[in-house]
Design a protein around this motif. Sequence first.
Motif, PDB file in Angstrom:
ATOM      1  N   TYR A  43     -10.895  20.307 138.930  1.00  0.00           N
ATOM      2  CA  TYR A  43     -10.147  20.866 137.814  1.00  0.00           C
ATOM      3  C   TYR A  43     -10.803  22.194 137.451  1.00  0.00           C
ATOM      4  N   LEU A  44     -10.089  23.276 137.721  1.00  0.00           N
ATOM      5  CA  LEU A  44     -10.589  24.629 137.498  1.00  0.00           C
ATOM      6  C   LEU A  44     -10.518  24.981 136.024  1.00  0.00           C
ATOM      7  N   GLU A  45     -11.629  25.463 135.489  1.00  0.00           N
ATOM      8  CA  GLU A  45     -11.703  25.888 134.090  1.00  0.00           C
ATOM      9  C   GLU A  45     -11.979  27.392 134.076  1.00  0.00           C
ATOM     10  N   PRO A  46     -11.185  28.158 133.329  1.00  0.00           N
ATOM     11  CA  PRO A  46     -11.337  29.611 133.358  1.00  0.00           C
ATOM     12  C   PRO A  46     -12.634  30.084 132.725  1.00  0.00           C
ATOM     13  N   GLU A  47     -13.009  31.273 133.069  1.00  0.00           N
ATOM     14  CA  GLU A  47     -14.178  31.925 132.473  1.00  0.00           C
ATOM     15  C   GLU A  47     -13.968  32.061 130.970  1.00  0.00           C
ATOM     16  N   THR A  54     -15.732  27.614 135.861  1.00  0.00           N
ATOM     17  CA  THR A  54     -16.328  26.326 136.198  1.00  0.00           C
ATOM     18  C   THR A  54     -15.300  25.424 136.855  1.00  0.00           C
ATOM     19  N   VAL A  55     -15.815  24.400 137.528  1.00  0.00           N
ATOM     20  CA  VAL A  55     -14.987  23.348 138.102  1.00  0.00           C
ATOM     21  C   VAL A  55     -15.526  22.019 137.613  1.00  0.00           C
ATOM     22  N   MET A  56     -14.619  21.171 137.178  1.00  0.00           N
ATOM     23  CA  MET A  56     -14.990  19.801 136.875  1.00  0.00           C
ATOM     24  C   MET A  56     -14.519  18.975 138.061  1.00  0.00           C
ATOM     25  N   ALA A  57     -15.459  18.318 138.722  1.00  0.00           N
ATOM     26  CA  ALA A  57     -15.141  17.441 139.848  1.00  0.00           C
ATOM     27  C   ALA A  57     -15.099  16.024 139.308  1.00  0.00           C
ATOM     28  N   ILE A  58     -13.969  15.340 139.531  1.00  0.00           N
ATOM     29  CA  ILE A  58     -13.782  14.004 138.993  1.00  0.00           C
ATOM     30  C   ILE A  58     -13.479  13.055 140.146  1.00  0.00           C
ATOM     31  N   ALA A  59     -14.292  11.998 140.252  1.00  0.00           N
ATOM     32  CA  ALA A  59     -14.137  11.012 141.322  1.00  0.00           C
ATOM     33  C   ALA A  59     -13.060   9.993 140.961  1.00  0.00           C
ATOM     34  N   HIS A  60     -12.731   9.120 141.906  1.00  0.00           N
ATOM     35  CA  HIS A  60     -11.671   8.125 141.705  1.00  0.00           C
ATOM     36  C   HIS A  60     -11.962   7.177 140.543  1.00  0.00           C
ATOM     37  N   ASP A  61     -13.246   6.945 140.245  1.00  0.00           N
ATOM     38  CA  ASP A  61     -13.618   6.023 139.172  1.00  0.00           C
ATOM     39  C   ASP A  61     -13.805   6.727 137.830  1.00  0.00           C
ATOM     40  N   GLY A  62     -13.617   8.053 137.795  1.00  0.00           N
ATOM     41  CA  GLY A  62     -13.735   8.811 136.563  1.00  0.00           C
ATOM     42  C   GLY A  62     -15.072   9.507 136.376  1.00  0.00           C
ATOM     43  N   GLU A  63     -16.063   9.187 137.214  1.00  0.00           N
ATOM     44  CA  GLU A  63     -17.349   9.895 137.128  1.00  0.00           C
ATOM     45  C   GLU A  63     -17.089  11.368 137.398  1.00  0.00           C
ATOM     46  N   TRP A  64     -17.828  12.233 136.714  1.00  0.00           N
ATOM     47  CA  TRP A  64     -17.555  13.660 136.853  1.00  0.00           C
ATOM     48  C   TRP A  64     -18.814  14.499 136.711  1.00  0.00           C
ATOM     49  N   ILE A  65     -18.703  15.714 137.229  1.00  0.00           N
ATOM     50  CA  ILE A  65     -19.711  16.747 136.989  1.00  0.00           C
ATOM     51  C   ILE A  65     -18.966  18.060 136.750  1.00  0.00           C
ATOM     52  N   ARG A  66     -19.614  18.971 136.055  1.00  0.00           N
ATOM     53  CA  ARG A  66     -19.059  20.305 135.822  1.00  0.00           C
ATOM     54  C   ARG A  66     -20.103  21.317 136.287  1.00  0.00           C
ATOM     55  N   ARG A  67     -19.673  22.251 137.117  1.00  0.00           N
ATOM     56  CA  ARG A  67     -20.578  23.295 137.599  1.00  0.00           C
ATOM     57  C   ARG A  67     -19.866  24.629 137.629  1.00  0.00           C
ATOM     58  N   ARG A  68     -20.646  25.681 137.486  1.00  0.00           N
ATOM     59  CA  ARG A  68     -20.108  27.040 137.603  1.00  0.00           C
ATOM     60  C   ARG A  68     -19.804  27.325 139.070  1.00  0.00           C
ATOM     61  N   THR A  69     -18.720  28.092 139.298  1.00  0.00           N
ATOM     62  CA  THR A  69     -18.397  28.511 140.661  1.00  0.00           C
ATOM     63  C   THR A  69     -18.391  30.026 140.794  1.00  0.00           C
ATOM     64  N   GLY A  70     -18.399  30.726 139.696  1.00  0.00           N
ATOM     65  CA  GLY A  70     -18.381  32.186 139.741  1.00  0.00           C
ATOM     66  C   GLY A  70     -16.984  32.745 139.708  1.00  0.00           C
ATOM     67  N   THR A  71     -16.133  32.304 140.630  1.00  0.00           N
ATOM     68  CA  THR A  71     -14.754  32.781 140.687  1.00  0.00           C
ATOM     69  C   THR A  71     -13.829  31.631 141.060  1.00  0.00           C
ATOM     70  N   PRO A  72     -12.558  31.753 140.720  1.00  0.00           N
ATOM     71  CA  PRO A  72     -11.598  30.743 141.181  1.00  0.00           C
ATOM     72  C   PRO A  72     -11.537  30.680 142.709  1.00  0.00           C
ATOM     73  N   ARG A  73     -11.741  31.807 143.346  1.00  0.00           N
ATOM     74  CA  ARG A  73     -11.703  31.831 144.817  1.00  0.00           C
ATOM     75  C   ARG A  73     -12.805  30.964 145.421  1.00  0.00           C
ATOM     76  N   ALA A  74     -14.010  31.018 144.854  1.00  0.00           N
ATOM     77  CA  ALA A  74     -15.114  30.188 145.342  1.00  0.00           C
ATOM     78  C   ALA A  74     -14.777  28.709 145.177  1.00  0.00           C
ATOM     79  N   ALA A  75     -14.148  28.361 144.058  1.00  0.00           N
ATOM     80  CA  ALA A  75     -13.735  26.972 143.834  1.00  0.00           C
ATOM     81  C   ALA A  75     -12.710  26.563 144.883  1.00  0.00           C
ATOM     82  N   GLY A  76     -11.759  27.454 145.154  1.00  0.00           N
ATOM     83  CA  GLY A  76     -10.746  27.180 146.164  1.00  0.00           C
ATOM     84  C   GLY A  76     -11.335  27.011 147.554  1.00  0.00           C
ATOM     85  N   ASP A  77     -12.349  27.802 147.866  1.00  0.00           N
ATOM     86  CA  ASP A  77     -12.998  27.703 149.176  1.00  0.00           C
ATOM     87  C   ASP A  77     -13.634  26.331 149.373  1.00  0.00           C
ATOM     88  N   ILE A  78     -14.337  25.845 148.350  1.00  0.00           N
ATOM     89  CA  ILE A  78     -14.974  24.523 148.450  1.00  0.00           C
ATOM     90  C   ILE A  78     -13.903  23.436 148.536  1.00  0.00           C
TER      91      ILE A  78
END
Length: 111
Positions: A43-47, A54-78
């Motif tokens: 889930y991409l979060e704007p600057e 940032t991107v919030m990565a959410i697993a099937h069970d709801g566990e999540w982490i939020r990390r900076r990606t720098g740009t939406p493009r970097a998030a898209g690449d991953i």
Amino acid sequence: MGWFSRRSRDAGATPTKLDREATREDLAALEAFVTSRQGVEFYLEPETTATDTTVMAIAHDGEWIRRRTGTPRAAGDIARKHAVPLYEAARTGYPERMRVWNRAHPERHAR
């Protein structure tokens, strides 16, 4: 009146204490989360004025982490590299499973 001056907002602006760029460790943490969990969605979060994109990565069970990606493009690449769906959080919101996980793990929310 200087309210509507033509000077750029960035000219001479001092970043907040919270502001920092995305690091390799941020991107590595997202990749580690994706490879160690099932059903991960991004889930991409704007600057904002306080954080980089940032991107919030959410697993099937709801566990999540939020990390900076720098740009939406970097998030898209991953996301493409790991075949993970990427949603815009502002448009879709977050899945209910994340809220359920948060209620089941209040110690994580206390940080």
